[in-house]
Design a protein around this motif. Structure first.
Motif, short mmCIF file in Angstrom:
data_model
loop_
_atom_site.label_atom_id
_atom_site.label_comp_id
_atom_site.label_asym_id
_atom_site.label_seq_id
_atom_site.Cartn_x
_atom_site.Cartn_y
_atom_site.Cartn_z
N ARG A 60 16.39 -11.78 3.68
CA ARG A 60 17.14 -10.82 2.88
C ARG A 60 16.26 -9.58 2.77
O ARG A 60 15.05 -9.65 2.91
N THR A 61 16.91 -8.46 2.47
CA THR A 61 16.18 -7.22 2.26
C THR A 61 16.54 -6.66 0.89
O THR A 61 17.71 -6.60 0.54
N ALA A 62 15.51 -6.26 0.16
CA ALA A 62 15.69 -5.60 -1.13
C ALA A 62 15.38 -4.12 -0.93
O ALA A 62 14.33 -3.77 -0.38
N TYR A 63 16.29 -3.26 -1.36
CA TYR A 63 16.11 -1.83 -1.24
C TYR A 63 15.82 -1.26 -2.62
O TYR A 63 16.56 -1.52 -3.57
N LEU A 64 14.72 -0.50 -2.72
CA LEU A 64 14.27 0.03 -4.00
C LEU A 64 13.90 1.50 -3.89
O LEU A 64 13.59 1.99 -2.80
N ASN A 65 13.84 2.15 -5.06
CA ASN A 65 13.21 3.46 -5.12
C ASN A 65 11.71 3.23 -5.09
O ASN A 65 11.21 2.31 -5.76
N ARG A 66 11.01 4.01 -4.33
CA ARG A 66 9.55 3.85 -4.20
C ARG A 66 8.87 3.76 -5.57
O ARG A 66 7.99 2.93 -5.78
N ALA A 67 9.30 4.60 -6.50
CA ALA A 67 8.67 4.63 -7.82
C ALA A 67 8.95 3.35 -8.63
O ALA A 67 8.25 3.08 -9.60
N ASP A 68 9.94 2.58 -8.23
CA ASP A 68 10.31 1.37 -8.97
C ASP A 68 9.73 0.10 -8.40
O ASP A 68 9.93 -0.98 -8.96
N VAL A 69 9.01 0.18 -7.28
CA VAL A 69 8.39 -1.02 -6.71
C VAL A 69 7.34 -1.50 -7.70
O VAL A 69 6.41 -0.76 -8.04
N PRO A 70 7.49 -2.73 -8.21
CA PRO A 70 6.61 -3.19 -9.28
C PRO A 70 5.21 -3.56 -8.80
O PRO A 70 5.01 -4.00 -7.67
N ASP A 71 4.25 -3.39 -9.72
CA ASP A 71 2.92 -3.92 -9.45
C ASP A 71 2.97 -5.43 -9.70
O ASP A 71 3.98 -5.98 -10.13
N VAL A 76 4.19 -18.58 -9.47
CA VAL A 76 3.07 -17.65 -9.62
C VAL A 76 2.82 -16.93 -8.31
O VAL A 76 2.61 -17.58 -7.27
N LEU A 77 2.84 -15.60 -8.35
CA LEU A 77 2.51 -14.78 -7.19
C LEU A 77 1.01 -14.78 -6.98
O LEU A 77 0.24 -14.73 -7.94
N ASP A 78 0.59 -14.75 -5.75
CA ASP A 78 -0.82 -14.62 -5.41
C ASP A 78 -1.32 -13.24 -5.84
O ASP A 78 -0.56 -12.26 -5.84
N ASP A 79 -2.60 -13.17 -6.17
CA ASP A 79 -3.22 -11.89 -6.53
C ASP A 79 -3.23 -10.90 -5.37
O ASP A 79 -3.48 -9.72 -5.57
N GLY A 80 -2.96 -11.37 -4.15
CA GLY A 80 -2.97 -10.52 -2.98
C GLY A 80 -1.75 -9.61 -2.86
O GLY A 80 -1.70 -8.73 -2.00
N TYR A 81 -0.76 -9.78 -3.73
CA TYR A 81 0.41 -8.91 -3.70
C TYR A 81 0.00 -7.49 -4.09
O TYR A 81 -0.59 -7.27 -5.14
N VAL A 82 0.31 -6.54 -3.21
CA VAL A 82 0.03 -5.13 -3.48
C VAL A 82 1.31 -4.35 -3.18
O VAL A 82 1.80 -4.38 -2.05
#
Length: 139
Positions: A5-16, A32-38
């Motif tokens: 699947r693809t999620a489309y977002l506004n760049r400013a809304d991509v969460p940390d 739990v997400l890995d700490d490697g998510y950037v």
């Protein structure tokens, strides 16, 4: 069923990571997400744990490109969204639960439009969360 699947977002809304994890915590799935998510940089396998077991999936961020022009159902929904987050998983139910939960969080808390390219269909956050919960019950 397609495993992408693809999620489309506004760049400013991509969460940390902290914001995305908080949205996931609200689902009470013990994911739990890995700490490697950037945000905007993750590209490849994203480790996650679901009830203490491996449950990762593949995540790649990219610029929107020509996606809207390829899919009639998607085009009118995109608005100013300019980033695509492609999510893929294998046949493992844990991976699917993780992917569906992250997609539900992106749609529900961060304004993403989630698209199934195979069916050219938009998928609501509640449908994604329902699938994540159903999968979690199968474990």
């Amino acid at each position: 069923m397609a495993r992408a699947r693809t999620a489309y977002l506004n760049r400013a809304d991509v969460p940390d990571r902290a914001a995305l994890q908080a949205a996931l915590d609200a689902f009470k799935l013990k994911l739990v997400l890995d700490d490697g998510y950037v945000p905007l940089e993750t590209s490849g396998y994203l480790p996650c744990t679901l009830h203490g077991e491996d449950a990762g999936f593949t995540l790649r961020f990219r610029d929107l490109g020509e996606d809207g022009g390829k899919y009639p159902a998607l085009a009118p929904m995109l608005g100013a969204r300019d980033v695509a987050a492609d999510i893929k998983w294998s046949g493992d139910i844990r991976e699917e639960v993780s992917a569906m939960a992250v997609l539900a969080a992106l749609a529900g808390a961060f304004g993403a439009v989630v698209h199934d390219a195979e069916k050219d269909a938009i998928i609501a956050a509640k449908t994604l969360l329902s699938r994540a919960r159903e999968g979690a019950e199968e474990l």
